[in-house]
Design a protein around this motif. Structure first.
Motif, short mmCIF file in Angstrom:
data_model
loop_
_atom_site.label_atom_id
_atom_site.label_comp_id
_atom_site.label_asym_id
_atom_site.label_seq_id
_atom_site.Cartn_x
_atom_site.Cartn_y
_atom_site.Cartn_z
N ALA A 136 0.83 -1.21 0.00
CA ALA A 136 0.00 0.00 0.00
C ALA A 136 0.86 1.26 0.00
O ALA A 136 0.50 2.26 -0.61
CB ALA A 136 -0.93 -0.01 1.22
N GLU A 271 -3.83 8.26 -11.05
CA GLU A 271 -4.25 6.86 -11.12
C GLU A 271 -3.21 5.88 -10.58
O GLU A 271 -3.55 4.74 -10.29
CB GLU A 271 -4.62 6.49 -12.56
CG GLU A 271 -5.81 7.28 -13.08
CD GLU A 271 -6.49 6.59 -14.25
OE1 GLU A 271 -6.31 5.37 -14.43
OE2 GLU A 271 -7.20 7.29 -14.99
N SER A 273 -0.66 4.26 -7.83
CA SER A 273 -0.74 4.13 -6.37
C SER A 273 0.46 4.73 -5.66
O SER A 273 0.50 4.80 -4.43
CB SER A 273 -0.88 2.66 -5.98
OG SER A 273 0.23 1.93 -6.46
#
Length: 331
Positions: A136, A271, A273
């Motif tokens: 993440a 767009e 991450s």
């Protein structure tokens, strides 16, 4: 304290606690296989310590000496971790070979199995959490650290099954066989991390990242963006540096060219991450581009539009305009 730093500290303190438990299990049993697991824990602790430093350094802002930032230190962290794992695997194999000729008597096996069973559960849970958060946050150091903890958990599970088999059969040589198998498994994982880190330091192309960028550009392409080529992606820690050539109508003024380049930058950053720094070289269109140029009412068109050319990895990464390809999707 950053999220990455807190995660590395979690890995570090977990590794310290589990290392102590595993060495207690080893001194309790004198098992070569359990020594294998305990020795790898030393690597976990050292690697987590360096990972802590590399996360701290990677977070430092760009300066005159490091205009691209400090993110590549994460590849050094992965290199160190892979190297230590590889060395640990070699030491484990050497210890296992020694025990073939000079076997040690194994005692208190059940207690040892309980102790390392607890460490396996904790290792897997912490490794899974760190890997998930590492993906993440776009940190290869955290991903490598979490993967190492999970690999350690898997090897411990294999170790436990082998020790249970040894307890049931009474065959002491199983202990050495387990140690050799785990040593080879650890060597393989060390090699994989070394390979990954060297590839990053050598700016090896990350196919998955390039495909992501190409897909974003294809989804959001504008008629004025006649083609994109010579696209390259480099990773610097949790940041990406992307450069490419963008073919635009040659009659656009400098302000309009700047606006189109800025639009490409904004779309990819929105767009992707991870934070992306985009460098775009603007190319003027040529008469050969007319056959696939979708600009309506172009004042300089010299050839009728034949059809749209889909952007894919092969076309976008080559250093040439797209008029050399056959026109797809004929109208």
């Amino acid at each position: 304290m950053s999220k990455q730093t807190r995660l590395v500290l979690l890995s570090l303190f977990t590794g310290l606690g589990l290392m102590l438990i595993k060495f207690v299990a080893y001194f309790l049993t004198d098992s070569s296989a359990i020594f294998t697991d305990a020795a790898e824990s030393i690597v976990n602790v050292i690697a987590s310590g360096f990972a802590f430093y590399s996360i701290y350094l990677a977070a430092q802002p760009k300066d005159e000496n490091h205009p691209y930032g400090h993110g590549k230190v994460e590849f050094f962290s992965v290199f160190l971790e892979g190297g230590l794992i590889f060395i640990a695997g070699a030491i484990i194999l050497a210890k296992a070979c020694y025990n073939i000729f000079f076997p040690a008597e194994i005692t208190h096996l059940i207690q040892g199995i309980y102790l390392i069973g607890i460490t396996s559960l904790i290792n897997f849970a912490v490794g899974f959490y760190i890997m998930k958060r590492g993906r993440a946050l776009g940190s290869i150091t955290l991903i490598a650290d979490g993967k190492h903890l999970q690999v350690d958990a898997y090897s411990t599970i294999g170790l436990i099954l082998g020790l249970i088999l040894m307890k049931l059969t009474g065959f002491q040589w199983i202990d050495v066989v387990i140690s050799i198998i785990l040593g080879l498994f650890i060597l393989l994982n060390g090699y994989k991390l070394l390979r990954q880190s060297i590839g990053g330091l050598m700016d090896e192309s990350d196919t998955e990242l390039v495909q992501d960028v190409v897909a974003i550009l294809e989804r959001n392409r504008k008629d004025e963006w006649i083609d994109v080529h010579n696209l390259r992606v480099q990773r610097y820690g949790n940041e990406l540096h992307v450069d490419c050539h963008l073919t635009l109508p040659n009659y656009l003024d400098l302000v309009k060219v700047h606006d189109e380049i800025s639009a490409v930058d904004k779309i990819v950053n929105k767009e992707m991450s991870v934070r992306t720094e985009f460098f775009v070289h603007a190319d003027p269109c040529l008469p050969q581009c007319c056959r696939y140029c979708q600009v309506a009412d172009c004042p300089i068109r010299s050839e009728q539009f034949k059809g749209k050319i889909a952007w894919d990895m092969d076309k976008v990464t080559r250093n040439q305009k797209h008029f050399s390809y056959a026109v797809a999707d004929q109208k």
